[in-house]
Structure formats: C-alpha cells, structure tokens
Design a protein around this motif. Sequence first.
Motif, PDB file in Angstrom:
ATOM      1  N   MET A   1      36.055  40.075  39.978  1.00  0.00           N
ATOM      2  CA  MET A   1      36.116  41.308  39.200  1.00  0.00           C
ATOM      3  C   MET A   1      37.435  41.315  38.424  1.00  0.00           C
ATOM      4  O   MET A   1      38.484  41.015  38.978  1.00  0.00           O
ATOM      5  CB  MET A   1      36.037  42.510  40.135  1.00  0.00           C
ATOM      6  CG  MET A   1      35.915  43.807  39.392  1.00  0.00           C
ATOM      7  SD  MET A   1      35.869  45.305  40.383  1.00  0.00           S
ATOM      8  CE  MET A   1      34.644  44.984  41.575  1.00  0.00           C
ATOM      9  N   ARG A   6      38.387  46.665  37.962  1.00  0.00           N
ATOM     10  CA  ARG A   6      38.897  47.188  39.226  1.00  0.00           C
ATOM     11  C   ARG A   6      39.643  48.507  38.994  1.00  0.00           C
ATOM     12  O   ARG A   6      39.488  49.464  39.739  1.00  0.00           O
ATOM     13  CB  ARG A   6      39.811  46.149  39.881  1.00  0.00           C
ATOM     14  CG  ARG A   6      40.169  46.494  41.298  1.00  0.00           C
ATOM     15  CD  ARG A   6      40.981  45.407  41.989  1.00  0.00           C
ATOM     16  NE  ARG A   6      40.351  44.108  41.867  1.00  0.00           N
ATOM     17  CZ  ARG A   6      40.987  43.011  41.453  1.00  0.00           C
ATOM     18  NH1 ARG A   6      42.256  43.057  41.125  1.00  0.00           N
ATOM     19  NH2 ARG A   6      40.342  41.872  41.377  1.00  0.00           N
ATOM     20  N   ASN A   9      37.107  51.263  38.210  1.00  0.00           N
ATOM     21  CA  ASN A   9      36.337  51.631  39.396  1.00  0.00           C
ATOM     22  C   ASN A   9      37.166  52.412  40.404  1.00  0.00           C
ATOM     23  O   ASN A   9      36.621  53.210  41.164  1.00  0.00           O
ATOM     24  CB  ASN A   9      35.754  50.389  40.069  1.00  0.00           C
ATOM     25  CG  ASN A   9      34.592  49.827  39.302  1.00  0.00           C
ATOM     26  OD1 ASN A   9      33.894  50.542  38.586  1.00  0.00           O
ATOM     27  ND2 ASN A   9      34.384  48.530  39.422  1.00  0.00           N
ATOM     28  N   ASN A  10      38.481  52.196  40.429  1.00  0.00           N
ATOM     29  CA  ASN A  10      39.343  52.872  41.394  1.00  0.00           C
ATOM     30  C   ASN A  10      40.139  54.020  40.791  1.00  0.00           C
ATOM     31  O   ASN A  10      40.991  54.589  41.467  1.00  0.00           O
ATOM     32  CB  ASN A  10      40.305  51.864  42.027  1.00  0.00           C
ATOM     33  CG  ASN A  10      39.570  50.832  42.850  1.00  0.00           C
ATOM     34  OD1 ASN A  10      38.588  51.141  43.512  1.00  0.00           O
ATOM     35  ND2 ASN A  10      40.030  49.603  42.786  1.00  0.00           N
ATOM     36  N   GLU A  58      31.106  50.574  34.050  1.00  0.00           N
ATOM     37  CA  GLU A  58      32.300  51.194  34.617  1.00  0.00           C
ATOM     38  C   GLU A  58      32.585  52.542  33.957  1.00  0.00           C
ATOM     39  O   GLU A  58      32.954  53.503  34.629  1.00  0.00           O
ATOM     40  CB  GLU A  58      33.506  50.261  34.481  1.00  0.00           C
ATOM     41  CG  GLU A  58      33.510  49.116  35.453  1.00  0.00           C
ATOM     42  CD  GLU A  58      32.557  47.995  35.090  1.00  0.00           C
ATOM     43  OE1 GLU A  58      32.049  47.966  33.949  1.00  0.00           O
ATOM     44  OE2 GLU A  58      32.309  47.146  35.967  1.00  0.00           O
TER      45      GLU A  58
END
Length: 82
Positions: A1, A6, A9-10, A58
């Motif tokens: 990823m 990342r 997504n976070n 995303e």
Amino acid sequence: MTLIRRWLNNFPVNNVNLAKWMCKLIPNSCPFEYDLKLWGDAIIHIPPLCKLNPFYEEFMQLRWRALSYLADECGFDIASFM
C-alpha cells in the motif's frame, strides 16, 4: 500500500468543520459522466472516469467516514450532502 493510500485510510475525521468541508469537496458521484445530446436525443454516453483515479476508493471511504461522523457523532442531518 502506498504512503498516500495509507494516509488517506488512516486520516482521522473528528472535527465538524473539516467533515463538512470534506463532504462538500468530495462529490458523491462522478461529476464527469454525462450524455452528449443533439436535439434532445442522447447520441454519445461518456462513462464516469473517476475509477481511473488511483485514489478513488480512498476518497469515497474518506467521504463516507466524514458523513458517518456528522450523522452518528454530531447528529447532523446529512441529506444536504447526498
């Protein structure tokens, strides 16, 4: 990823103004899909090109998290963002 995936997504959604801004900035459907019409008849259909964006999923997940935050945590009516 990838690092950008990342990060998206976070990304925490815990601010009302930021969540509203995200819901306004990220469209709920692809804005590029349309029909080319000639005298009222559709002659060409241009399919949505958003799926060509490598971060499309995303961004959709980020928008969903912002909508969920506004509805569940803040009690906002999210109908205006749909």
